[in-house]
Motif scaffolding. Structure first.
Motif, PDB file in Angstrom:
ATOM      1  N   LEU A  13     110.673  81.112 156.208  1.00  0.00           N
ATOM      2  CA  LEU A  13     109.684  82.137 155.876  1.00  0.00           C
ATOM      3  C   LEU A  13     110.359  83.189 155.017  1.00  0.00           C
ATOM      4  O   LEU A  13     111.447  83.676 155.357  1.00  0.00           O
ATOM      5  CB  LEU A  13     109.130  82.790 157.149  1.00  0.00           C
ATOM      6  N   VAL A  14     109.723  83.537 153.894  1.00  0.00           N
ATOM      7  CA  VAL A  14     110.268  84.541 152.991  1.00  0.00           C
ATOM      8  C   VAL A  14     109.183  85.567 152.714  1.00  0.00           C
ATOM      9  O   VAL A  14     108.022  85.219 152.490  1.00  0.00           O
ATOM     10  CB  VAL A  14     110.724  83.900 151.653  1.00  0.00           C
ATOM     11  N   GLU A  15     109.588  86.831 152.725  1.00  0.00           N
ATOM     12  CA  GLU A  15     108.668  87.911 152.343  1.00  0.00           C
ATOM     13  C   GLU A  15     109.237  88.592 151.110  1.00  0.00           C
ATOM     14  O   GLU A  15     110.386  89.050 151.124  1.00  0.00           O
ATOM     15  CB  GLU A  15     108.534  88.935 153.473  1.00  0.00           C
ATOM     16  N   TRP A  16     108.450  88.650 150.061  1.00  0.00           N
ATOM     17  CA  TRP A  16     108.817  89.395 148.875  1.00  0.00           C
ATOM     18  C   TRP A  16     108.002  90.670 148.878  1.00  0.00           C
ATOM     19  O   TRP A  16     106.771  90.630 148.919  1.00  0.00           O
ATOM     20  CB  TRP A  16     108.566  88.578 147.606  1.00  0.00           C
ATOM     21  N   GLN A  17     108.660  91.802 148.825  1.00  0.00           N
ATOM     22  CA  GLN A  17     107.995  93.097 148.906  1.00  0.00           C
ATOM     23  C   GLN A  17     107.116  93.383 147.688  1.00  0.00           C
ATOM     24  O   GLN A  17     106.104  94.036 147.801  1.00  0.00           O
ATOM     25  CB  GLN A  17     109.023  94.228 149.063  1.00  0.00           C
ATOM     26  N   ASN A  18     107.529  92.914 146.527  1.00  0.00           N
ATOM     27  CA  ASN A  18     106.767  93.172 145.306  1.00  0.00           C
ATOM     28  C   ASN A  18     106.980  91.986 144.368  1.00  0.00           C
ATOM     29  O   ASN A  18     107.904  91.971 143.577  1.00  0.00           O
ATOM     30  CB  ASN A  18     107.221  94.477 144.651  1.00  0.00           C
ATOM     31  N   ILE A  19     106.117  90.995 144.490  1.00  0.00           N
ATOM     32  CA  ILE A  19     106.277  89.771 143.694  1.00  0.00           C
ATOM     33  C   ILE A  19     106.201  90.059 142.194  1.00  0.00           C
ATOM     34  O   ILE A  19     106.899  89.441 141.400  1.00  0.00           O
ATOM     35  CB  ILE A  19     105.281  88.670 144.130  1.00  0.00           C
ATOM     36  N   ALA A  20     105.389  91.042 141.799  1.00  0.00           N
ATOM     37  CA  ALA A  20     105.288  91.377 140.377  1.00  0.00           C
ATOM     38  C   ALA A  20     106.626  91.883 139.847  1.00  0.00           C
ATOM     39  O   ALA A  20     107.059  91.488 138.759  1.00  0.00           O
ATOM     40  CB  ALA A  20     104.183  92.406 140.146  1.00  0.00           C
ATOM     41  N   ALA A  21     107.308  92.728 140.596  1.00  0.00           N
ATOM     42  CA  ALA A  21     108.622  93.218 140.180  1.00  0.00           C
ATOM     43  C   ALA A  21     109.631  92.076 140.166  1.00  0.00           C
ATOM     44  O   ALA A  21     110.462  91.970 139.262  1.00  0.00           O
ATOM     45  CB  ALA A  21     109.088  94.338 141.100  1.00  0.00           C
ATOM     46  N   LEU A  22     109.552  91.199 141.169  1.00  0.00           N
ATOM     47  CA  LEU A  22     110.453  90.049 141.243  1.00  0.00           C
ATOM     48  C   LEU A  22     110.298  89.153 140.020  1.00  0.00           C
ATOM     49  O   LEU A  22     111.264  88.580 139.519  1.00  0.00           O
ATOM     50  CB  LEU A  22     110.171  89.257 142.517  1.00  0.00           C
ATOM     51  N   LEU A  23     109.071  89.054 139.511  1.00  0.00           N
ATOM     52  CA  LEU A  23     108.805  88.235 138.324  1.00  0.00           C
ATOM     53  C   LEU A  23     109.064  88.996 137.022  1.00  0.00           C
ATOM     54  O   LEU A  23     108.870  88.462 135.936  1.00  0.00           O
ATOM     55  CB  LEU A  23     107.364  87.725 138.349  1.00  0.00           C
ATOM     56  N   GLY A  24     109.467  90.256 137.134  1.00  0.00           N
ATOM     57  CA  GLY A  24     109.793  91.041 135.948  1.00  0.00           C
ATOM     58  C   GLY A  24     108.612  91.746 135.312  1.00  0.00           C
ATOM     59  O   GLY A  24     108.700  92.187 134.166  1.00  0.00           O
ATOM     60  N   VAL A  25     107.495  91.860 136.047  1.00  0.00           N
ATOM     61  CA  VAL A  25     106.318  92.551 135.504  1.00  0.00           C
ATOM     62  C   VAL A  25     105.833  93.603 136.518  1.00  0.00           C
ATOM     63  O   VAL A  25     104.719  93.542 137.019  1.00  0.00           O
ATOM     64  CB  VAL A  25     105.184  91.558 135.138  1.00  0.00           C
ATOM     65  N   PRO A  26     106.693  94.606 136.819  1.00  0.00           N
ATOM     66  CA  PRO A  26     106.303  95.611 137.805  1.00  0.00           C
ATOM     67  C   PRO A  26     105.067  96.380 137.359  1.00  0.00           C
ATOM     68  O   PRO A  26     104.740  96.414 136.169  1.00  0.00           O
ATOM     69  CB  PRO A  26     107.525  96.528 137.878  1.00  0.00           C
ATOM     70  N   ASP A  27     104.371  96.964 138.308  1.00  0.00           N
ATOM     71  CA  ASP A  27     103.169  97.765 138.037  1.00  0.00           C
ATOM     72  C   ASP A  27     102.076  96.967 137.342  1.00  0.00           C
ATOM     73  O   ASP A  27     101.329  97.497 136.527  1.00  0.00           O
ATOM     74  CB  ASP A  27     103.525  99.014 137.216  1.00  0.00           C
ATOM     75  N   SER A  28     102.008  95.680 137.639  1.00  0.00           N
ATOM     76  CA  SER A  28     100.965  94.832 137.063  1.00  0.00           C
ATOM     77  C   SER A  28     100.055  94.345 138.173  1.00  0.00           C
ATOM     78  O   SER A  28     100.304  94.578 139.351  1.00  0.00           O
ATOM     79  CB  SER A  28     101.589  93.636 136.335  1.00  0.00           C
ATOM     80  N   SER A  29      98.987  93.694 137.789  1.00  0.00           N
ATOM     81  CA  SER A  29      98.094  93.072 138.767  1.00  0.00           C
ATOM     82  C   SER A  29      97.689  91.712 138.238  1.00  0.00           C
ATOM     83  O   SER A  29      97.765  91.462 137.039  1.00  0.00           O
ATOM     84  CB  SER A  29      96.859  93.945 139.020  1.00  0.00           C
ATOM     85  N   GLY A  30      97.259  90.853 139.134  1.00  0.00           N
ATOM     86  CA  GLY A  30      96.827  89.539 138.702  1.00  0.00           C
ATOM     87  C   GLY A  30      96.996  88.512 139.789  1.00  0.00           C
ATOM     88  O   GLY A  30      97.301  88.830 140.929  1.00  0.00           O
ATOM     89  N   ALA A  31      96.788  87.270 139.425  1.00  0.00           N
ATOM     90  CA  ALA A  31      96.919  86.153 140.348  1.00  0.00           C
ATOM     91  C   ALA A  31      98.327  85.583 140.257  1.00  0.00           C
ATOM     92  O   ALA A  31      98.974  85.675 139.213  1.00  0.00           O
ATOM     93  CB  ALA A  31      95.894  85.073 140.014  1.00  0.00           C
ATOM     94  N   VAL A  32      98.779  84.997 141.340  1.00  0.00           N
ATOM     95  CA  VAL A  32     100.072  84.330 141.371  1.00  0.00           C
ATOM     96  C   VAL A  32      99.829  82.867 141.704  1.00  0.00           C
ATOM     97  O   VAL A  32      99.207  82.556 142.714  1.00  0.00           O
ATOM     98  CB  VAL A  32     101.010  84.968 142.423  1.00  0.00           C
ATOM     99  N   ALA A  33     100.297  81.968 140.853  1.00  0.00           N
ATOM    100  CA  ALA A  33     100.182  80.529 141.114  1.00  0.00           C
ATOM    101  C   ALA A  33     101.500  80.053 141.707  1.00  0.00           C
ATOM    102  O   ALA A  33     102.575  80.386 141.209  1.00  0.00           O
ATOM    103  CB  ALA A  33      99.879  79.777 139.826  1.00  0.00           C
ATOM    104  N   VAL A  34     101.401  79.282 142.784  1.00  0.00           N
ATOM    105  CA  VAL A  34     102.580  78.730 143.434  1.00  0.00           C
ATOM    106  C   VAL A  34     102.509  77.215 143.310  1.00  0.00           C
ATOM    107  O   VAL A  34     101.516  76.598 143.682  1.00  0.00           O
ATOM    108  CB  VAL A  34     102.636  79.143 144.921  1.00  0.00           C
ATOM    109  N   VAL A  35     103.562  76.638 142.776  1.00  0.00           N
ATOM    110  CA  VAL A  35     103.668  75.186 142.663  1.00  0.00           C
ATOM    111  C   VAL A  35     104.797  74.762 143.594  1.00  0.00           C
ATOM    112  O   VAL A  35     105.932  75.212 143.438  1.00  0.00           O
ATOM    113  CB  VAL A  35     103.965  74.762 141.204  1.00  0.00           C
ATOM    114  N   ALA A  36     104.461  73.930 144.559  1.00  0.00           N
ATOM    115  CA  ALA A  36     105.451  73.492 145.537  1.00  0.00           C
ATOM    116  C   ALA A  36     105.550  71.972 145.515  1.00  0.00           C
ATOM    117  O   ALA A  36     104.561  71.287 145.287  1.00  0.00           O
ATOM    118  CB  ALA A  36     105.049  73.971 146.933  1.00  0.00           C
TER     119      ALA A  36
END
Length: 180
Positions: A13-36
């Motif tokens: 189990l992993v918790e990312w506090q701010n996925i947008a910042a982790l992806l390099g786009v802080p202060d953004s909004s939108g959908a996140v697609a996960v491919v597993a």
């Protein structure tokens, strides 16, 4: 589009506090697609920081099968517009092209309220929200009602939700779309 790769151990189990910042786009909004490449459970919580702590809402991770296809519709129930509450309606586009959606509001008696509201140009794989949907429709106050969400772009598929917000605390409740 920002992308990142991660490797998780089976059952991790992993918790990312701010996925947008982790992806390099802080202060953004939108959908996140996960491919597993194996089974995965994905959820999200969007929230606001307040002096007394955080408040926010849960959003499920969904597969494309949960989306409403053009030609179909879905219901977002238990929505309202009063002095105490407001409702936003949001959409996630599961399609590879931009989508348009029409939202029609109804009161408890089933009668239409206001004019239909169009959400246009929801980006492919993206997200859009219409804030204060009852005001956007010119519908006035509604103590309890529902929205009919209809994708109108051929080949389009969207998932929708209502966000009923307590005007006193700012705390939202997520109402997921139900197939109609």
């Amino acid at each position: 589009r920002a992308q990142a790769g991660f490797t998780l151990a089976d059952g991790e189990l992993v918790e990312w506090q701010n996925i947008a910042a982790l992806l390099g786009v802080p202060d953004s909004s939108g959908a996140v697609a996960v491919v597993a490449d194996g089974p995965a459970v994905v959820t999200a919580r969007t929230f606001n920081n307040a002096p007394e702590g955080t408040f926010g809402q849960f959003l499920p991770g969904l597969e494309a099968i949960a989306a409403i296809a053009a030609g179909g519709s879905g219901i977002v129930s238990q929505i309202k517009s009063t002095d105490a509450f407001r409702t936003n309606i949001g959409f996630t586009n599961y399609s590879s092209a931009a989508c348009d959606v029409v939202v029609t509001l109804h009161g408890a008696d089933g009668g239409q309220l206001g004019s239909p509201v169009s959400a246009t140009g929801i980006p492919a794989g993206g997200w859009q929200q219409v804030n204060r949907i009852f005001q956007a429709a010119g519908a006035g106050e509604c103590p309890i009602g529902y929205a009919v969400v209809t994708p109108v772009t051929p080949g389009c598929a969207v998932w929708a939700y209502g966000s009923v917000v307590d005007n006193g605390s700012g705390d939202p409740t997520t109402i997921p779309v139900a197939a109609n």
